[in-house]
Design a protein around this motif. Sequence first.
Motif, PDB file in Angstrom:
ATOM      1  N   ARG A   1       6.664  56.651  16.939  1.00 49.42           N
ATOM      2  CA  ARG A   1       7.407  56.134  15.794  1.00 49.42           C
ATOM      3  C   ARG A   1       8.872  56.549  15.867  1.00 49.42           C
ATOM      4  O   ARG A   1       9.752  55.824  15.387  1.00 49.42           O
ATOM      5  N   TRP A   2       9.153  57.692  16.474  1.00 49.25           N
ATOM      6  CA  TRP A   2      10.537  58.162  16.581  1.00 49.25           C
ATOM      7  C   TRP A   2      11.272  57.540  17.764  1.00 49.25           C
ATOM      8  O   TRP A   2      12.446  57.843  17.990  1.00 49.25           O
TER       9      TRP A   2
ATOM     10  N   TRP B   1       4.183  62.466   6.012  1.00 44.75           N
ATOM     11  CA  TRP B   1       4.618  61.608   7.116  1.00 44.75           C
ATOM     12  C   TRP B   1       3.924  60.243   7.055  1.00 44.75           C
ATOM     13  O   TRP B   1       4.560  59.208   7.282  1.00 44.75           O
TER      14      TRP B   1
ATOM     15  N   GLY C   1       5.825  56.725   6.308  1.00 43.20           N
ATOM     16  CA  GLY C   1       5.767  55.637   7.266  1.00 43.20           C
ATOM     17  C   GLY C   1       5.305  54.335   6.636  1.00 43.20           C
ATOM     18  O   GLY C   1       5.835  53.264   6.922  1.00 43.20           O
TER      19      GLY C   1
ATOM     20  N   ARG D   1       8.128  52.859   4.559  1.00 41.85           N
ATOM     21  CA  ARG D   1       9.131  52.193   5.381  1.00 41.85           C
ATOM     22  C   ARG D   1       8.634  50.847   5.875  1.00 41.85           C
ATOM     23  O   ARG D   1       9.389  49.878   5.953  1.00 41.85           O
TER      24      ARG D   1
END
Length: 386
Positions: free
Chosen positions: A129-130, A344, A348, A351
Amino acid sequence: MPISSSPEPTVPSCAPPSRVRCRVAATVKALLGLTLTAAALVWGLPRAVGASWSQIGATIAGIPTWGLVALALLWAIGICSHTIMLAAAMPGLRHRQSLLMSQTGAAVANTLPLGGAAGTAVNFSMVRRWGFTGVDFARYAMVTNLWDTLFKLGLPVLAVTWLGATSPGENALFWTAMWSLLLLAAVVAGAGVLLRSDRLAHAAGHRAGRLAVRAGREVDPAAWARRAGEMRWDTAGLVARAWPRLTAGNVLYVVLQTALLGGCLLAVGASVDPAVVFAAYAAQQVLSLASLTPGAAGVVEVGMAGVLVALGVPAPAAAAGILVYRGFTFALEIPVGGSALVWWLVRGRHRAVSARPVPASADVEPAPTHVTHPPYVLPTPAYAVD
Protein backbone atom coordinates in the motif's frame (compact mmCIF):
# COMPACT_ATOMS: atom_id res chain seq x y z
CA MET A 1 16.99 -7.08 -16.61
CA PRO A 2 16.16 -4.58 -13.87
CA ILE A 3 15.37 -5.91 -10.44
CA SER A 4 11.98 -4.20 -10.34
CA SER A 5 10.77 -6.19 -13.34
CA SER A 6 11.26 -9.55 -11.65
CA PRO A 7 8.18 -11.55 -10.75
CA GLU A 8 7.03 -10.52 -7.32
CA PRO A 9 6.70 -13.08 -4.54
CA THR A 10 3.23 -13.98 -3.44
CA VAL A 11 1.94 -14.70 0.02
CA PRO A 12 0.65 -18.27 0.18
CA SER A 13 -2.98 -18.70 1.00
CA CYS A 14 -5.52 -21.49 1.18
CA ALA A 15 -7.28 -22.45 -2.03
CA PRO A 16 -11.07 -21.97 -1.95
CA PRO A 17 -11.88 -25.73 -1.68
CA SER A 18 -9.65 -26.07 1.37
CA ARG A 19 -10.64 -22.91 3.24
CA VAL A 20 -12.73 -24.86 5.73
CA ARG A 21 -9.85 -27.20 6.46
CA CYS A 22 -7.50 -24.24 6.86
CA ARG A 23 -9.86 -22.61 9.35
CA VAL A 24 -10.26 -25.83 11.31
CA ALA A 25 -6.49 -26.34 11.38
CA ALA A 26 -5.93 -22.73 12.50
CA THR A 27 -8.51 -23.14 15.29
CA VAL A 28 -6.93 -26.38 16.48
CA LYS A 29 -3.47 -24.78 16.48
CA ALA A 30 -4.77 -21.76 18.41
CA LEU A 31 -6.42 -23.94 21.06
CA LEU A 32 -3.33 -26.13 21.33
CA GLY A 33 -1.07 -23.10 21.67
CA LEU A 34 -3.23 -21.55 24.38
CA THR A 35 -3.36 -24.86 26.25
CA LEU A 36 0.41 -25.27 26.17
CA THR A 37 0.92 -21.64 27.25
CA ALA A 38 -1.47 -21.97 30.18
CA ALA A 39 0.09 -25.26 31.27
CA ALA A 40 3.63 -23.85 31.12
CA LEU A 41 2.74 -20.72 33.08
CA VAL A 42 0.26 -22.06 35.61
CA TRP A 43 1.85 -25.43 36.29
CA GLY A 44 5.39 -25.26 34.95
CA LEU A 45 6.65 -21.86 36.14
CA PRO A 46 6.15 -22.36 39.92
CA ARG A 47 7.71 -25.82 39.76
CA ALA A 48 10.63 -24.68 37.63
CA VAL A 49 11.68 -21.97 40.09
CA GLY A 50 10.41 -23.47 43.34
CA ALA A 51 8.01 -20.70 44.37
CA SER A 52 4.24 -20.62 44.85
CA TRP A 53 1.89 -18.36 42.94
CA SER A 54 0.99 -16.58 46.17
CA GLN A 55 4.65 -15.62 46.67
CA ILE A 56 5.02 -14.52 43.04
CA GLY A 57 1.79 -12.50 43.14
CA ALA A 58 2.71 -10.76 46.39
CA THR A 59 6.06 -9.76 44.91
CA ILE A 60 4.43 -8.26 41.81
CA ALA A 61 1.82 -6.43 43.88
CA GLY A 62 4.58 -4.57 45.70
CA ILE A 63 5.72 -2.68 42.60
CA PRO A 64 4.86 1.05 42.93
CA THR A 65 2.85 2.77 40.22
CA TRP A 66 5.65 5.18 39.35
CA GLY A 67 7.91 2.19 38.79
CA LEU A 68 5.51 0.69 36.24
CA VAL A 69 5.26 4.05 34.46
CA ALA A 70 9.05 4.31 34.24
CA LEU A 71 9.30 0.76 32.90
CA ALA A 72 6.60 1.48 30.31
CA LEU A 73 8.54 4.54 29.14
CA LEU A 74 11.73 2.48 28.82
CA TRP A 75 9.79 -0.15 26.85
CA ALA A 76 8.46 2.52 24.46
CA ILE A 77 11.95 3.90 23.86
CA GLY A 78 13.16 0.38 23.12
CA ILE A 79 10.56 -0.39 20.46
CA CYS A 80 11.19 2.99 18.84
CA SER A 81 14.92 2.23 18.66
CA HIS A 82 14.16 -1.00 16.79
CA THR A 83 12.92 1.05 13.82
CA ILE A 84 16.52 2.07 13.06
CA MET A 85 17.32 -1.44 11.87
CA LEU A 86 13.97 -1.94 10.11
CA ALA A 87 14.20 1.33 8.19
CA ALA A 88 17.77 0.53 7.15
CA ALA A 89 16.62 -2.81 5.70
CA MET A 90 14.17 -1.11 3.30
CA PRO A 91 15.47 2.17 1.85
CA GLY A 92 12.64 4.67 1.67
CA LEU A 93 10.75 3.22 4.64
CA ARG A 94 10.02 5.84 7.30
CA HIS A 95 10.55 5.24 11.00
CA ARG A 96 6.85 5.63 11.82
CA GLN A 97 6.05 3.07 9.13
CA SER A 98 8.68 0.74 10.60
CA LEU A 99 7.11 1.18 14.04
CA LEU A 100 3.67 0.36 12.66
CA MET A 101 5.00 -2.75 10.93
CA SER A 102 6.88 -4.02 13.97
CA GLN A 103 3.98 -3.59 16.38
CA THR A 104 1.24 -4.96 14.14
CA GLY A 105 3.43 -7.91 13.18
CA ALA A 106 4.24 -8.57 16.84
CA ALA A 107 0.55 -8.39 17.81
CA VAL A 108 -0.36 -11.02 15.21
CA ALA A 109 2.63 -13.24 16.04
CA ASN A 110 1.89 -13.05 19.78
CA THR A 111 -1.73 -14.03 19.24
CA LEU A 112 -1.49 -16.99 16.85
CA PRO A 113 0.63 -20.14 17.04
CA LEU A 114 3.17 -19.99 14.23
CA GLY A 115 1.94 -16.42 13.85
CA GLY A 116 5.16 -15.21 12.28
CA ALA A 117 3.84 -16.07 8.80
CA ALA A 118 0.58 -14.23 9.44
CA GLY A 119 2.48 -11.20 10.72
CA THR A 120 4.64 -11.27 7.60
CA ALA A 121 1.50 -11.29 5.42
CA VAL A 122 0.17 -8.23 7.26
CA ASN A 123 3.47 -6.40 6.80
CA PHE A 124 3.52 -7.34 3.12
CA SER A 125 0.08 -5.75 2.63
CA MET A 126 1.31 -2.60 4.35
CA VAL A 127 4.41 -2.09 2.24
CA ARG A 128 2.47 -2.73 -0.96
CA ARG A 129 0.00 0.00 0.00
CA TRP A 130 2.94 2.34 0.63
CA GLY A 131 4.24 1.78 -2.90
CA PHE A 132 7.04 -0.74 -2.35
CA THR A 133 7.42 -3.79 -4.55
CA GLY A 134 7.39 -7.43 -3.63
CA VAL A 135 11.12 -7.58 -4.30
CA ASP A 136 11.68 -4.73 -1.82
CA PHE A 137 9.79 -6.65 0.84
CA ALA A 138 11.54 -9.97 0.11
CA ARG A 139 14.92 -8.25 0.46
CA TYR A 140 13.74 -6.55 3.68
CA ALA A 141 12.60 -9.87 5.16
CA MET A 142 15.85 -11.58 4.18
CA VAL A 143 18.08 -8.89 5.70
CA THR A 144 16.13 -8.45 8.95
CA ASN A 145 15.90 -12.22 9.50
CA LEU A 146 19.62 -12.59 8.82
CA TRP A 147 20.54 -9.86 11.30
CA ASP A 148 18.13 -11.19 13.93
CA THR A 149 19.53 -14.70 13.57
CA LEU A 150 23.13 -13.52 13.86
CA PHE A 151 22.28 -11.58 16.99
CA LYS A 152 20.34 -14.46 18.53
CA LEU A 153 23.37 -16.68 18.00
CA GLY A 154 25.81 -14.03 19.14
CA LEU A 155 24.08 -12.96 22.36
CA PRO A 156 24.48 -16.33 24.14
CA VAL A 157 28.15 -16.28 23.16
CA LEU A 158 28.62 -12.86 24.72
CA ALA A 159 26.59 -13.85 27.78
CA VAL A 160 28.62 -16.99 28.44
CA THR A 161 31.85 -15.10 27.83
CA TRP A 162 30.77 -12.36 30.25
CA LEU A 163 29.81 -14.88 32.90
CA GLY A 164 33.06 -16.75 32.33
CA ALA A 165 35.07 -13.55 32.75
CA THR A 166 33.33 -12.77 36.04
CA SER A 167 33.70 -16.39 37.22
CA PRO A 168 37.28 -17.34 36.34
CA GLY A 169 37.10 -20.57 38.30
CA GLU A 170 34.40 -21.99 36.02
CA ASN A 171 36.53 -23.89 33.49
CA ALA A 172 33.50 -25.54 31.86
CA LEU A 173 31.94 -22.12 31.32
CA PHE A 174 35.16 -20.86 29.75
CA TRP A 175 35.37 -23.70 27.23
CA THR A 176 31.69 -23.39 26.42
CA ALA A 177 32.31 -19.75 25.56
CA MET A 178 35.23 -20.69 23.32
CA TRP A 179 33.24 -23.29 21.38
CA SER A 180 30.34 -20.85 21.07
CA LEU A 181 32.63 -18.22 19.62
CA LEU A 182 33.86 -20.71 17.02
CA LEU A 183 30.27 -21.60 16.11
CA LEU A 184 29.33 -17.95 15.67
CA ALA A 185 32.40 -17.34 13.50
CA ALA A 186 31.37 -20.28 11.30
CA VAL A 187 27.85 -18.90 10.93
CA VAL A 188 29.11 -15.43 10.01
CA ALA A 189 31.51 -16.92 7.46
CA GLY A 190 28.72 -19.03 5.97
CA ALA A 191 26.44 -15.99 5.65
CA GLY A 192 29.24 -14.09 3.93
CA VAL A 193 29.73 -16.88 1.39
CA LEU A 194 26.00 -17.03 0.64
CA LEU A 195 25.85 -13.29 0.04
CA ARG A 196 28.86 -13.35 -2.31
CA SER A 197 28.34 -16.55 -4.31
CA ASP A 198 26.22 -16.38 -7.47
CA ARG A 199 26.73 -20.06 -8.01
CA LEU A 200 25.21 -21.02 -4.66
CA ALA A 201 22.31 -18.62 -5.16
CA HIS A 202 21.49 -19.97 -8.63
CA ALA A 203 21.81 -23.58 -7.46
CA ALA A 204 19.55 -22.94 -4.45
CA GLY A 205 16.94 -21.19 -6.59
CA HIS A 206 16.99 -23.94 -9.21
CA ARG A 207 16.61 -26.69 -6.62
CA ALA A 208 13.81 -24.78 -4.89
CA GLY A 209 12.05 -24.50 -8.25
CA ARG A 210 12.40 -28.24 -8.84
CA LEU A 211 10.93 -28.94 -5.41
CA ALA A 212 8.02 -26.62 -6.24
CA VAL A 213 7.44 -28.54 -9.49
CA ARG A 214 7.40 -31.84 -7.60
CA ALA A 215 4.88 -30.29 -5.19
CA GLY A 216 2.54 -29.62 -8.11
CA ARG A 217 3.27 -25.96 -8.87
CA GLU A 218 3.74 -24.83 -12.46
CA VAL A 219 6.99 -22.91 -12.19
CA ASP A 220 10.19 -22.63 -14.21
CA PRO A 221 13.22 -23.70 -12.15
CA ALA A 222 15.50 -21.67 -14.45
CA ALA A 223 13.45 -18.53 -13.69
CA TRP A 224 13.71 -19.28 -9.98
CA ALA A 225 17.48 -19.64 -10.32
CA ARG A 226 17.69 -16.26 -12.05
CA ARG A 227 15.46 -14.66 -9.43
CA ALA A 228 17.63 -16.09 -6.63
CA GLY A 229 20.71 -14.60 -8.30
CA GLU A 230 19.04 -11.21 -8.56
CA MET A 231 17.97 -11.33 -4.93
CA ARG A 232 21.47 -12.30 -3.78
CA TRP A 233 23.03 -9.46 -5.78
CA ASP A 234 20.48 -6.94 -4.53
CA THR A 235 20.69 -8.09 -0.91
CA ALA A 236 24.49 -8.06 -0.89
CA GLY A 237 24.44 -4.48 -2.15
CA LEU A 238 22.03 -3.40 0.57
CA VAL A 239 24.06 -5.11 3.31
CA ALA A 240 27.24 -3.46 2.05
CA ARG A 241 25.61 -0.03 2.29
CA ALA A 242 23.46 -0.38 5.38
CA TRP A 243 25.31 -2.76 7.71
CA PRO A 244 26.41 0.05 10.12
CA ARG A 245 22.79 1.18 10.66
CA LEU A 246 21.54 -2.41 10.83
CA THR A 247 24.09 -3.28 13.51
CA ALA A 248 23.81 -0.05 15.48
CA GLY A 249 20.01 -0.26 15.56
CA ASN A 250 20.05 -3.85 16.77
CA VAL A 251 22.73 -3.17 19.39
CA LEU A 252 20.76 -0.21 20.77
CA TYR A 253 17.61 -2.33 20.91
CA VAL A 254 19.42 -5.13 22.77
CA VAL A 255 20.87 -2.67 25.29
CA LEU A 256 17.48 -1.10 26.00
CA GLN A 257 15.72 -4.47 26.27
CA THR A 258 18.37 -5.71 28.69
CA ALA A 259 17.98 -2.51 30.70
CA LEU A 260 14.21 -3.11 30.77
CA LEU A 261 14.74 -6.63 32.11
CA GLY A 262 17.12 -5.32 34.77
CA GLY A 263 14.61 -2.61 35.70
CA CYS A 264 11.85 -5.18 36.09
CA LEU A 265 14.04 -7.25 38.41
CA LEU A 266 14.93 -4.17 40.44
CA ALA A 267 11.24 -3.26 40.67
CA VAL A 268 10.49 -6.58 42.41
CA GLY A 269 13.38 -6.12 44.82
CA ALA A 270 16.06 -8.26 43.16
CA SER A 271 19.50 -6.68 42.88
CA VAL A 272 21.02 -8.72 40.05
CA ASP A 273 24.49 -8.55 38.53
CA PRO A 274 24.40 -7.14 34.95
CA ALA A 275 26.07 -10.29 33.60
CA VAL A 276 23.23 -12.40 35.02
CA VAL A 277 20.60 -10.06 33.56
CA PHE A 278 22.24 -10.28 30.15
CA ALA A 279 22.41 -14.07 30.40
CA ALA A 280 18.66 -14.23 31.03
CA TYR A 281 18.01 -11.94 28.06
CA ALA A 282 20.24 -14.07 25.83
CA ALA A 283 18.29 -17.14 26.95
CA GLN A 284 15.09 -15.40 25.87
CA GLN A 285 16.47 -14.86 22.38
CA VAL A 286 17.21 -18.55 21.96
CA LEU A 287 13.94 -19.70 23.53
CA SER A 288 11.94 -17.34 21.31
CA LEU A 289 12.81 -19.60 18.38
CA ALA A 290 10.29 -22.10 19.79
CA SER A 291 7.05 -21.54 17.88
CA LEU A 292 4.77 -24.11 19.47
CA THR A 293 2.97 -21.36 21.35
CA PRO A 294 2.13 -17.77 20.34
CA GLY A 295 5.31 -15.74 20.76
CA ALA A 296 6.86 -18.75 22.54
CA ALA A 297 4.79 -17.75 25.59
CA GLY A 298 5.26 -20.07 28.52
CA VAL A 299 8.49 -21.52 27.18
CA VAL A 300 10.31 -18.18 27.45
CA GLU A 301 9.04 -17.38 30.96
CA VAL A 302 9.97 -20.78 32.37
CA GLY A 303 13.37 -20.78 30.68
CA MET A 304 14.35 -17.24 31.71
CA ALA A 305 13.21 -17.71 35.30
CA GLY A 306 15.10 -21.01 35.45
CA VAL A 307 18.30 -19.31 34.29
CA LEU A 308 17.98 -16.59 36.92
CA VAL A 309 17.33 -19.07 39.73
CA ALA A 310 20.26 -21.22 38.60
CA LEU A 311 22.48 -18.13 38.77
CA GLY A 312 21.46 -17.31 42.34
CA VAL A 313 18.40 -15.03 42.06
CA PRO A 314 15.67 -15.73 44.67
CA ALA A 315 12.86 -17.77 43.13
CA PRO A 316 9.87 -15.44 43.84
CA ALA A 317 11.74 -12.38 42.58
CA ALA A 318 13.02 -14.20 39.49
CA ALA A 319 9.55 -15.39 38.47
CA ALA A 320 7.91 -12.05 39.28
CA GLY A 321 10.52 -10.02 37.41
CA ILE A 322 10.23 -12.22 34.31
CA LEU A 323 6.43 -11.97 34.33
CA VAL A 324 6.57 -8.17 34.56
CA TYR A 325 9.14 -8.05 31.77
CA ARG A 326 7.06 -10.30 29.52
CA GLY A 327 4.02 -8.24 30.39
CA PHE A 328 5.67 -5.36 28.55
CA THR A 329 7.48 -7.19 25.74
CA PHE A 330 4.74 -9.73 24.98
CA ALA A 331 1.33 -8.99 26.49
CA LEU A 332 1.34 -5.20 26.02
CA GLU A 333 2.29 -5.57 22.35
CA ILE A 334 -1.04 -7.30 21.64
CA PRO A 335 -3.41 -4.38 22.44
CA VAL A 336 -0.94 -1.77 21.19
CA GLY A 337 -0.24 -3.53 17.91
CA GLY A 338 -3.86 -4.64 17.53
CA SER A 339 -5.09 -1.06 17.92
CA ALA A 340 -2.52 0.10 15.35
CA LEU A 341 -3.67 -2.62 12.94
CA VAL A 342 -7.34 -1.62 13.30
CA TRP A 343 -6.40 2.03 12.73
CA TRP A 344 -4.45 1.12 9.59
CA LEU A 345 -7.32 -0.97 8.19
CA VAL A 346 -9.95 1.70 8.90
CA ARG A 347 -7.74 4.41 7.45
CA GLY A 348 -7.18 2.37 4.30
CA ARG A 349 -10.90 1.76 3.80
CA HIS A 350 -11.65 5.44 4.35
CA ARG A 351 -9.12 6.39 1.70
CA ALA A 352 -10.57 3.85 -0.73
CA VAL A 353 -14.12 5.17 -0.24
CA SER A 354 -13.10 8.82 -0.53
CA ALA A 355 -11.01 8.27 -3.68
CA ARG A 356 -12.37 9.94 -6.80
CA PRO A 357 -11.49 9.16 -10.44
CA VAL A 358 -9.03 11.60 -11.98
CA PRO A 359 -10.03 13.13 -15.36
CA ALA A 360 -7.90 12.03 -18.28
CA SER A 361 -6.82 15.61 -18.99
CA ALA A 362 -5.73 16.33 -15.44
CA ASP A 363 -2.09 16.45 -14.54
CA VAL A 364 -1.21 13.43 -12.47
CA GLU A 365 1.90 13.44 -10.34
CA PRO A 366 4.10 10.41 -10.87
CA ALA A 367 4.15 7.85 -8.09
CA PRO A 368 7.18 8.17 -5.84
CA THR A 369 9.99 5.79 -6.51
CA HIS A 370 12.18 4.46 -3.77
CA VAL A 371 15.40 2.86 -4.84
CA THR A 372 16.65 2.33 -8.35
CA HIS A 373 19.13 -0.36 -9.15
CA PRO A 374 21.42 -0.86 -12.10
CA PRO A 375 20.37 -3.75 -14.30
CA TYR A 376 21.35 -7.17 -13.06
CA VAL A 377 23.31 -9.16 -15.62
CA LEU A 378 23.17 -12.89 -15.16
CA PRO A 379 26.74 -14.20 -15.32
CA THR A 380 27.53 -16.90 -17.81
CA PRO A 381 27.48 -20.07 -15.72
CA ALA A 382 30.60 -22.17 -15.79
CA TYR A 383 28.85 -24.99 -14.05
CA ALA A 384 25.83 -27.21 -14.48
CA VAL A 385 22.86 -26.96 -12.15
CA ASP A 386 21.18 -30.27 -11.55
